[in-house]
Enzyme design. Structure first.
Site, PDB file in Angstrom:
ATOM      1  N   GLU A 122       1.116  -8.412 -29.663  1.00 16.27           N
ATOM      2  CA  GLU A 122       2.178  -7.448 -29.945  1.00 16.27           C
ATOM      3  C   GLU A 122       2.116  -7.076 -31.427  1.00 16.27           C
ATOM      4  OE1 GLU A 122       6.911  -7.167 -29.034  1.00 16.27           O
ATOM      5  OE2 GLU A 122       6.213  -8.971 -30.047  1.00 16.27           O
ATOM      6  N   HIS A 177       7.440 -15.341 -29.787  1.00 13.61           N
ATOM      7  CA  HIS A 177       7.690 -13.892 -29.825  1.00 13.61           C
ATOM      8  C   HIS A 177       7.926 -13.449 -31.264  1.00 13.61           C
ATOM      9  CE1 HIS A 177       9.667 -10.012 -29.215  1.00 13.61           C
ATOM     10  NE2 HIS A 177       9.079  -9.989 -28.038  1.00 13.61           N
ATOM     11  N   ASN A 179      10.231  -8.502 -20.716  1.00 12.42           N
ATOM     12  CA  ASN A 179      11.116  -9.319 -21.540  1.00 12.42           C
ATOM     13  C   ASN A 179      12.397  -8.524 -21.776  1.00 12.42           C
ATOM     14  OD1 ASN A 179      12.399 -10.860 -23.490  1.00 12.42           O
ATOM     15  ND2 ASN A 179      10.946 -10.355 -25.115  1.00 12.42           N
ATOM     16  N   TRP A 180      13.490  -8.988 -21.202  1.00 11.12           N
ATOM     17  CA  TRP A 180      14.739  -8.227 -21.278  1.00 11.12           C
ATOM     18  C   TRP A 180      15.469  -8.397 -22.608  1.00 11.12           C
ATOM     19  CZ3 TRP A 180      17.453  -8.995 -15.862  1.00 11.12           C
ATOM     20  CH2 TRP A 180      16.577  -8.571 -14.851  1.00 11.12           C
ATOM     21  N   LYS A 181      15.015  -9.336 -23.422  1.00  9.24           N
ATOM     22  CA  LYS A 181      15.643  -9.599 -24.721  1.00  9.24           C
ATOM     23  C   LYS A 181      17.148  -9.854 -24.528  1.00  9.24           C
ATOM     24  CE  LYS A 181      11.972  -7.186 -27.045  1.00  9.24           C
ATOM     25  NZ  LYS A 181      11.545  -6.436 -28.237  1.00  9.24           N
TER      26      LYS A 181
END
Length: 211
Positions: A167, A95, A9-11
Site C-alpha cells: 500500500e 497497516h 478493510n472497513w476501517k
C-alpha cells in the site's frame, strides 16, 4: 496456482446493523464463487454478528489488527484467540495507519504476525512507503526492510499462510495515483526479496495484494 484474494478493510466505518446489511448484499451479489477468495475486515464490534452470517459462505472474516499476547492487562487490545473464537481466519498487521498514526514499528508488527500464525490466523502483512521516502528514492529499500522485519523468524513452512499487501502511503487521499506499473514493480521487488529470504518456489506461492 495462486488464488486471488480480494479483501475489504472497513476501517472505522459501519455499525453492526450497517455491517449486516452490507454483508447480506455481498452474499446476494457474489453468488457461488470459487475462483477467488473474498474477505471482509469490519470493526471489532461487528465481528460476532457477521461471523454467524458468513459461516459456510464464500466470504471469510478477518480482523483489522491483533495483539501479540494471548491474555493479560492490555486495555483495548484483542488477543489472537479472541479472534479465532469469534470466527476470524485472517488478521491485518502493520497497516499504514497503525504505523503512521499509532506509531507501530517493525518489531511490534513482527510480534503480532507471529502471534497470529501461532493462533491459526493468516496474517496480512502491510508494507508501503511514504511520499518523502518515494521522493528520496528510497521506496524499494523501505518496503524491502518492512518485508524482512515483518517476516523475521518466520520459517518457510509458515510462509504460505502469510499474505503481503503493498500500500503506497503517498497514494492515499493525496491526489497522487499509483499506476499499475508502480504496483507491479514493487510487487516484483517484494517477490524477489521473498526468493532471497526463502526460495523461488516459496516466493511464487505467496499472495501479494495491492491496497
Amino acid at each position: 496456482m495462486r488464488k486471488p484474494l480480494i479483501a475489504g478493510n472497513w476501517k472505522m466505518y459501519k455499525t453492526i446493523g450497517e455491517g449486516v446489511e452490507l454483508v447480506e448484499a455481498l452474499l446476494r451479489d457474489l453468488g457461488d464463487t470459487n475462483d477467488r477468495e473474498v474477505l471482509v475486515c469490519p470493526p471489532f464490534t461487528a465481528l460476532h454478528a457477521l461471523s454467524s452470517l458468513l459461516q459456510e459462505t464464500p466470504i471469510a472474516l478477518g480482523a483489522q489488527d491483533v495483539f501479540y499476547e494471548s491474555q493479560g492487562a492490555f486495555t483495548g487490545a484483542i488477543a489472537p484467540g479472541m479472534l479465532t473464537d469469534v470466527g476470524c481466519t485472517y488478521a491485518i498487521v502493520g497497516h499504514s495507519e497503525r504505523r503512521q498514526i499509532f506509531g507501530e514499528g517493525d518489531e511490534l508488527i513482527n510480534r503480532k504476525l507471529h502471534a497470529a500464525l501461532a493462533a491459526g490466523l493468516r496474517p496480512i502483512l502491510c508494507v508501503g512507503e511514504t511520499k518523502p521516502q518515494r521522493d528520496a528514492g528510497t521506496a524499494e529499500a523501505i518496503v524491502v526492510g518492512q518485508v524482512k522485519a515483518g517476516l523475521a523468524g518466520v520459517d518457510a513452512g509458515a510462509l504460505p499462510n502469510v499474505v503481503i499487501a503493498y500500500e503506497p502511503v503517498w497514494a492515499i487521499g493525496t491526489g497522487d495515483t499509483a499506476t499499475p506499473a508502480d504496483a507491479q514493480n514493487m510487487h516484483a521487488t517484494i517477490r524477489r526479496t521473498l526468493a532471497e529470504l526463502y526460495s523461488q518456489a516459496a516466493a511464487e506461492e505467496i499472495r501479494i495484494q495491492y491496497g
